[in-house]
Design a protein around this motif. Structure first.
Motif, short mmCIF file in Angstrom:
data_model
loop_
_atom_site.label_atom_id
_atom_site.label_comp_id
_atom_site.label_asym_id
_atom_site.label_seq_id
_atom_site.Cartn_x
_atom_site.Cartn_y
_atom_site.Cartn_z
N GLU A 122 -3.51 1.14 6.38
CA GLU A 122 -4.00 0.40 5.21
C GLU A 122 -3.76 1.20 3.93
O GLU A 122 -3.36 0.65 2.90
CB GLU A 122 -5.49 0.06 5.38
CG GLU A 122 -6.02 -0.93 4.37
CD GLU A 122 -5.35 -2.30 4.48
OE1 GLU A 122 -5.18 -2.94 3.43
OE2 GLU A 122 -5.02 -2.72 5.60
N ALA A 123 -3.98 2.52 4.00
CA ALA A 123 -3.77 3.37 2.83
C ALA A 123 -2.30 3.36 2.40
O ALA A 123 -1.99 3.32 1.19
CB ALA A 123 -4.22 4.80 3.13
N LEU A 124 -1.38 3.39 3.34
CA LEU A 124 0.04 3.37 3.02
C LEU A 124 0.44 2.03 2.39
O LEU A 124 1.18 1.99 1.41
CB LEU A 124 0.88 3.63 4.28
CG LEU A 124 2.39 3.65 4.10
CD1 LEU A 124 2.80 4.79 3.17
CD2 LEU A 124 3.06 3.82 5.45
N LEU A 125 -0.08 0.94 2.93
CA LEU A 125 0.22 -0.37 2.36
C LEU A 125 -0.31 -0.48 0.94
O LEU A 125 0.37 -1.01 0.05
CB LEU A 125 -0.37 -1.47 3.25
CG LEU A 125 0.27 -1.64 4.62
CD1 LEU A 125 -0.51 -2.65 5.45
CD2 LEU A 125 1.72 -2.05 4.50
N LYS A 126 -1.50 0.03 0.69
CA LYS A 126 -2.07 0.01 -0.66
C LYS A 126 -1.24 0.86 -1.62
O LYS A 126 -1.03 0.48 -2.76
CB LYS A 126 -3.52 0.48 -0.64
CG LYS A 126 -4.48 -0.54 -0.06
CD LYS A 126 -5.91 -0.02 -0.10
CE LYS A 126 -6.84 -1.03 0.55
NZ LYS A 126 -8.22 -0.56 0.59
N ALA A 127 -0.78 2.01 -1.15
CA ALA A 127 0.04 2.89 -2.00
C ALA A 127 1.35 2.20 -2.36
O ALA A 127 1.79 2.29 -3.52
CB ALA A 127 0.32 4.21 -1.27
N HIS A 128 1.96 1.54 -1.43
CA HIS A 128 3.21 0.80 -1.71
C HIS A 128 2.95 -0.31 -2.72
O HIS A 128 3.76 -0.52 -3.64
CB HIS A 128 3.80 0.23 -0.43
CG HIS A 128 4.61 1.21 0.35
ND1 HIS A 128 5.93 1.44 0.09
CD2 HIS A 128 4.27 2.04 1.36
CE1 HIS A 128 6.39 2.38 0.93
NE2 HIS A 128 5.39 2.75 1.71
N LYS A 129 1.86 -1.02 -2.53
CA LYS A 129 1.53 -2.12 -3.44
C LYS A 129 1.21 -1.57 -4.84
O LYS A 129 1.68 -2.09 -5.85
CB LYS A 129 0.34 -2.90 -2.89
CG LYS A 129 0.05 -4.17 -3.64
CD LYS A 129 -1.06 -4.94 -2.94
CE LYS A 129 -1.30 -6.25 -3.65
NZ LYS A 129 -2.34 -7.03 -2.98
N ARG A 130 0.45 -0.48 -4.89
CA ARG A 130 0.04 0.13 -6.17
C ARG A 130 1.23 0.76 -6.90
O ARG A 130 1.41 0.57 -8.09
CB ARG A 130 -1.05 1.17 -5.90
CG ARG A 130 -1.58 1.86 -7.16
CD ARG A 130 -2.54 3.02 -6.84
NE ARG A 130 -1.82 4.10 -6.16
CZ ARG A 130 -2.10 4.52 -4.93
NH1 ARG A 130 -3.07 4.03 -4.23
NH2 ARG A 130 -1.39 5.50 -4.39
N ASP A 131 2.01 1.53 -6.18
CA ASP A 131 3.08 2.31 -6.81
C ASP A 131 4.44 1.61 -6.81
O ASP A 131 5.40 2.13 -7.37
CB ASP A 131 3.23 3.66 -6.11
CG ASP A 131 1.94 4.49 -6.17
OD1 ASP A 131 1.16 4.28 -7.12
OD2 ASP A 131 1.73 5.30 -5.27
N GLY A 132 4.51 0.47 -6.16
CA GLY A 132 5.77 -0.26 -6.11
C GLY A 132 6.84 0.44 -5.32
O GLY A 132 8.02 0.34 -5.62
N LEU A 133 6.45 1.19 -4.29
CA LEU A 133 7.42 1.92 -3.48
C LEU A 133 8.20 1.00 -2.58
O LEU A 133 7.80 0.03 -2.12
CB LEU A 133 6.69 2.99 -2.63
CG LEU A 133 5.96 4.03 -3.45
CD1 LEU A 133 5.19 4.96 -2.51
CD2 LEU A 133 6.93 4.85 -4.26
#
Length: 130
Positions: free
Chosen positions: A119-130
């Protein structure tokens, strides 16, 4: 048409001498089979790497890569088709479906859900646009 097909077998060296090499194919259980094959040594200069007809060297697990899996296939000591396919197969059996080869990403479909995306990785991708 007289053409023969080639295959690659994972084998263990049984005996090696000046004239050739004898090896046994590895069974599905990971043990040498009772079928032995012999290949002659190719002629070459003294001090050159020993090469044998129809034999490609495999990448063994040594040093920091004890599990035999390389994240980047460029790091493999031997780069030929059988070695690359074997490395991908080894990574696949360990659920490591993403592999690099230089700047190219190779993804092997596991046909199942893997716990790769927290969940943390998915949020980071969504937040940072990775």
């Amino acid at each position: 048409d007289g053409k023969t097909e080639e295959t690659w077998l994972l084998c263990e060296i049984i005996k090696k001498n000046i004239n050739g090499i004898t090896f046994a194919s590895i069974s599905a259980t990971g043990r040498p089979s009772s079928s032995y094959f012999t290949r002659p040594r190719k002629k070459g200069k003294v001090g050159e790497e020993e090469l044998y007809d129809g034999v490609e060297l495999a990448n063994i697990s040594t040093g920091e890569k004890n599990d035999g899996t390389y994240d980047d296939l460029i790091a493999l000591p031997y780069l030929h088709e059988p070695a690359l396919l074997h490395a991908l197969q080894e990574r696949f059996t360990k659920n490591k479906i993403y592999t690099w080869t230089g700047p190219i990403l190779i993804a092997v479909n596991p046909f199942q859900r893997l716990p790769l995306y927290t969940e943390a990785l998915l949020k980071a991708h969504k937040r940072d646009g990775l």
